[in-house]
Design an enzyme around this catalytic site. Structure first.
Site, short mmCIF file in Angstrom:
data_model
loop_
_atom_site.label_atom_id
_atom_site.label_comp_id
_atom_site.label_asym_id
_atom_site.label_seq_id
_atom_site.Cartn_x
_atom_site.Cartn_y
_atom_site.Cartn_z
N ASP A 19 30.75 11.19 67.63
CA ASP A 19 31.31 12.26 68.24
C ASP A 19 33.19 11.96 67.99
OD1 ASP A 19 29.18 13.75 70.41
OD2 ASP A 19 29.19 11.53 71.08
N ASP A 23 24.75 10.50 67.68
CA ASP A 23 25.20 10.77 67.36
C ASP A 23 27.11 10.08 67.14
OD1 ASP A 23 26.30 11.56 69.33
OD2 ASP A 23 26.20 13.64 68.76
N ASP A 68 29.05 15.28 65.71
CA ASP A 68 30.05 16.61 66.54
C ASP A 68 30.91 17.00 66.10
OD1 ASP A 68 28.80 17.82 68.44
OD2 ASP A 68 28.07 16.60 69.56
P1 ATP Z 1 25.34 8.66 72.89
O1 ATP Z 1 25.91 7.85 72.18
O2 ATP Z 1 23.49 8.61 72.89
O3 ATP Z 1 25.21 10.65 71.34
P2 ATP Z 1 27.22 10.32 73.95
O4 ATP Z 1 27.56 9.81 75.76
O5 ATP Z 1 28.01 10.58 73.23
O6 ATP Z 1 25.80 9.21 73.91
P3 ATP Z 1 26.72 12.92 73.60
O7 ATP Z 1 25.29 14.09 73.64
O8 ATP Z 1 26.51 12.95 72.20
O9 ATP Z 1 26.40 11.39 74.07
O10 ATP Z 1 27.58 13.85 74.06
C1 ATP Z 1 29.58 12.70 74.23
C2 ATP Z 1 30.00 14.48 75.85
O11 ATP Z 1 29.35 15.47 75.03
C3 ATP Z 1 29.00 14.21 76.66
O12 ATP Z 1 29.66 13.94 77.70
C4 ATP Z 1 28.85 15.96 77.01
O13 ATP Z 1 28.79 15.52 78.16
C5 ATP Z 1 29.64 16.62 75.99
N1 ATP Z 1 28.64 17.26 75.46
C6 ATP Z 1 27.87 17.49 74.72
N2 ATP Z 1 27.59 18.91 75.20
C7 ATP Z 1 28.62 19.18 75.33
C8 ATP Z 1 28.19 21.28 75.12
N3 ATP Z 1 27.49 21.65 74.76
N4 ATP Z 1 29.50 20.88 75.88
C9 ATP Z 1 30.16 20.69 76.78
N5 ATP Z 1 30.79 19.07 76.13
C10 ATP Z 1 29.68 18.12 75.63
MN MN Z 2 27.14 11.12 71.03
MN MN Z 3 27.56 14.60 71.17
#
Ligand code: ATP
Ligand code: MN
Ligand code: MN
Length: 340
Positions: free
Chosen positions: A192, A190, A265
């Protein structure tokens, strides 16, 4: 004198937040095997085992060179009872192989690879006899896009749109790319973003405005949004989170579709909590988990994406990530080294 070549015995601090973990991984075969076991545990709702495998993988990711023999790992935390020696000697392990060959694992992977399908839904489908996309289609289930990694270029394109949306609805509002892309990953599941405004309070009510701007302005190219997981009721939490689906013009690989869905996100934070939100939403997930474990177990503190409390419930404010690491008694780890 001639003899055995010297082998390096690795020594590594216990917590991932005490270490630097870049994207360069000298032990990919080992960490791939452990990540597969972690994934299987998570897909089967075995959280504890999942974390244990994730910790072991994270530890190997931080090593400066490839592990040649199990003796180099003696005394390292997290690597206890796993079949590492077997993997080191044979390149795999019976558990890894049986997992890879397992019909249930394969089905869980295929089904959770569908947009919005988690382990619970996949498990229900499997119990209903649905193991693959053919059977799913035959069952008449509606299903969305297959997950496809988001590229950095797509993330940049989305950043430009979100930037425009945010500054259009509130002058001076700012966005920061967080998550994996902030850590330097070339792709992700995703995109963020963290949104704030330099004047405390101005960010209130921002999320609905951003979302409706996106829906209105980009007409054809958007958006389903839903609220994030339940927020604590206290008014301390003025965060808002929005998991949206952007429709991007179709990629060349999917000519049958005019667009493809990309998860975005969005998180809004008041400036007073911005450093905590930035640290909390940059990840990796394991790095965050380890930060909170460190705070609790080693410092008697409590860390969230909003604040840091010490054991007397005194709120430790921070204007930057650096200050939070300092409050925690940790050396600063830059985002690109948080890929645990
Ligand atoms: P990817 O590249 O696969 O998206 P990512 O490291 O960006 O990997 P994400 O799942 O997008 O992974 O999460 C990004 C950050 O947001 C992570 O550090 C996670 O701890 C935090 N996070 C995700 N969901 C929540 C939540 N419900 N509450 C608090 N923090 C969250
Ligand atoms: Mn992410
Ligand atoms: Mn995310």
């Amino acid at each position: 004198q001639a003899g055995e070549p010297e082998v390096e015995v690795f020594s590594v601090p216990s917590y991932a937040c005490q270490r630097r973990t870049s994207l360069e991984n000298h032990n990919a075969p080992l960490t791939d095997a452990l990540s597969l076991l972690a994934e299987n545990a998570e897909l089967n709702d075995e959280e504890g085992r999942g974390v244990a495998f994730r910790r072991a993988a994270a530890l190997l990711k931080t090593l400066p060179s490839a592990v040649m023999s199990a003796s180099q790992l003696r005394g390292l935390p997290c690597l206890g009872e796993h079949s590492l020696r077997e993997i080191l000697e044979t390149g795999t392990s019976t558990e890894v192989e049986s997992t890879k060959g397992s019909e249930r694992f394969k089905a869980l992977k295929v089904l959770t690879g569908i947009f919005g399908v988690g382990a619970k839904t996949a498990d229900r489908w499997i119990r209903e006899g649905i193991h693959d996309l053919h059977q799913l289609r035959a069952s008449g289930q509606h299903y969305a896009d297959i997950n496809q990694p988001v590229t950095r270029a797509e993330a940049d394109a989305i950043e430009a749109i979100v930037e425009k949306a945010v500054s259009s609805v509130l002058r001076g509002a700012q966005i920061v790319l967080t998550g994996g892309f902030r850590r330097g990953k070339p792709s992700g599941h995703d995109v963020d973003f963290l949104i704030t405004h330099p004047e405390e309070g101005r960010e209130e009510g921002l999320m609905p405005k951003v979302v409706s701007w996106l829906e209105k302005t980009t007409r054809n190219s958007y958006l389903e949004s839903k609220d994030g997981p339940g927020r604590p009721p206290s008014n301390m939490d003025r965060f808002e989170r929005c998991l949206s689906i952007f429709k991007l013009p179709g990629a060349a690989e999917t000519p049958q579709r005019a667009w493809r869905a990309v998860r975005v996100d969005l998180v809004v934070s008041p400036i007073s909590q911005f450093a905590f939100a930035l640290l909390g939403w940059t990840g990796s997930k394991l790095f965050e988990r380890e930060l909170r474990r460190w705070a609790g177990h080693e410092r008697g503190m409590s860390l969230s994406s909003h604040a840091l409390y010490d054991n007397k419930q005194v709120n430790e404010g921070a204007a930057s990530e650096e200050e939070i690491f300092a409050h925690l008694g940790l050396e600063f780890v830059p985002p690109s080294e948080r890929n645990a």
